[in-house]
Scaffold this active site. Sequence first.
Site, PDB file in Angstrom:
ATOM      1  CG  ASP A 377      -0.277  -5.826  -7.948  1.00 38.60           C
ATOM      2  OD1 ASP A 377      -0.741  -4.713  -7.643  1.00 38.60           O
ATOM      3  OD2 ASP A 377       0.103  -6.667  -7.112  1.00 38.60           O
ATOM      4  CD  GLU A 413       0.670  -1.036  -8.214  1.00 41.96           C
ATOM      5  OE1 GLU A 413      -0.072  -0.415  -7.446  1.00 41.96           O
ATOM      6  OE2 GLU A 413       0.854  -2.266  -8.129  1.00 41.96           O
TER       7      GLU A 413
END
Length: 735
Positions: A377, A413
């Site tokens: 993330d 990401e």
Amino acid sequence: MDGSASMTLPTRTQPKGLVLKGLTPNVPAMQVLSLQAGQPWPLGAHWDGHGINFAVFSAHAQALELCVFSPDGKTEIARAKLPEHTGDVWHGFLSGAQPGLIYGLRAYGSWRPDRGHRFDASKLLLDPYARDIVGSFVWGDEHFAGEPEHLQHVETRNNAATALKARVVHDAYDWGNDTAPHTPLASTVLYELHVKGFSKLNPQLPEALRGSYAGLAHPASIAHLQRLGVTAVSLLPVHFKVDEERLHSLGLTNYWGYNSLGFFCVNPALASGQNGRSPRDEFRDMVRALHAAGLEVFLDVVYNHTAESDHTGPNLSFRGLDNASYYRLQSDNPALYENSTGTGNTVDIRHPRVLQMVMDSLRYWVSDMHVDGFRFDLAPVLGRGDHGFERNGAFFTAVAQDPVLSRVKMIAEPWDIGPGGYQVGGFPRGWLEWNDHFRDGMRSFWVLGALPGDSAPEVANRGSFAMRLCGSSDLYQLRQRAPSESVNYVVSHDGFTLLDLLSYNERHNQANGENNRDGHSHNMSYNCGAEGPSAQPEVLALRARLQRALLATTLLAQGTPMLAAGDELGHSQQGNNNPYCQDNATTWIDWSQADSDLVAFTARVLWLRRKALPFDNRWYSGHPDVRGLHDLAWLQADGTPLQGDAWAAPHNRLLGCLIGRPGRAAAPLLLLVNAEAQPQDFLLPAGVWQAVLDSSHALGQANWHGQGETPYSVPANSLVLLAVAGADLTPPATL
């Protein structure tokens, strides 16, 4: 410093079950334990058969104290300072202590937020290396070190009664003949899911297992994954997490789980607890079952921030142990945090011990829990040095040389909200990246292109479509990266579901408690003529066609495809495009309403991908070989080459892609794409052709075969895949 320290038990009856060897329960006498020096490694608490070694990093603390609790975690029964300090690691050995011991930490030092230090020994802190966490966190003023109205003043209330504690574990799990699938990257198909939401409403599972690790491991769950033909599950965060105080006050939870506190601990709320299995063992049972079915397991991990929030947040672990080391602080005001994550704080991967913690955590999940890869993330945070994102930064270098981590799949990401935080295409070779250029390009081409008239000026042209279909060479080829490093997706957990993308023009996030201000406002969605559920046949027909076109494009494109769980079932979140706090029927997949035709269509497309692999994991040149065969050729409707200004021609979204595959023992394929609102004729190349996929059909079936150099009618809002006649590309009837 003296190599031992005294630990004094309070004058009270010792609770039953205290696992400190040599102590007699129920003896109402003062007892003194001796902490030996121990070792500064490994970090955390580890049992060696004779006692427990405690090792905790803090570069700025003046002392660290070990606090032992009763078996229920409610009563503090002993304390002692860790006696040794080696290289910023405080350590001690408690002889005779056994696994099961519950403990916390207190850190002594200065309360100087203006210098980045937030020590408060009245706060019991969680060991960052805790493998098992005791208690359910309840928000209260006692967890905050700074006074609410005067944050420079320390608040000295003891929070031990309600603080989270660590439990020492030492368990040997029998992995049997578990073997990682090691699926080649070119064959990988990702399926992103939430452990709870995936099976919570699945009637094929025993109710007690629904929404748990055991539920994902159940044969009914695995059968669905195998039928689809995906090769890996990518699990939303399963680390131990804490719900934000704001959500708690609204009666909501952080359902997605992007608010980690324990990076070595599974989230116990996702365990069923059946048959007395610990959450760790239930997780490992799940991994073993998925591996046995040929499925890899990836974890979505959140090392960019912690649950301690900004400068007004609580002292739960890292902040109280060494705020100035664990977090990136503003250089001109160390009382405040850099916020490249949008959550209030940013983990400082530049510090060697913080980098070590991240690496130790990753290795733990691979070595002890047998996971096969990670999705990071807000991954640019992990590459942030002193002057921004560094493609060859310390974290990436450490991963590349690590004998354990260099062998598993790493997915980024590739954006955060800090300066220079958008890094699509910028990660090291070998890393996969979520490719939002693919997402937005395909939404624009198929979805906005379906808008009536000229109401969508941003519709992607054929050149943009072709670039995304074939691996996004503009992002990856020049950096000598493989096409498979592009993770192609149109929908993820973050945003509308596939059905909602075609059912709502606007977000409907009122239930999130932010007056519909949260979530993306620019979604490139189109409700196909009615906002929300509709009974109009023409609306439903267009939605269905576009769903299939988007699924087929994503699954056949060059790169690594990713499906969001439920999209193949027609799952809706009622227009909520940011349901991170909705642990309810909004996010739980409703299996009773599953679109069985869409499931069969998805399985058919993935069978064709697996069988034919339309695009290799190599870059195409478009040039003929010595035999005059092109590896890839783009065609217009009249059969002539698509080239020059025609790529950017507005209002023309009909094209063909002839995949020659001269280097493979495989017949050519022809992909015809029609994003127009009406059927269009396309002149086929010479030869005898058979259609093997038609996305206008509910099941993708295509029974046409015929001669080339004749027109083929490509249905509206659809794509068709054809192969040279005789190719063995007829899917089995059992799909």
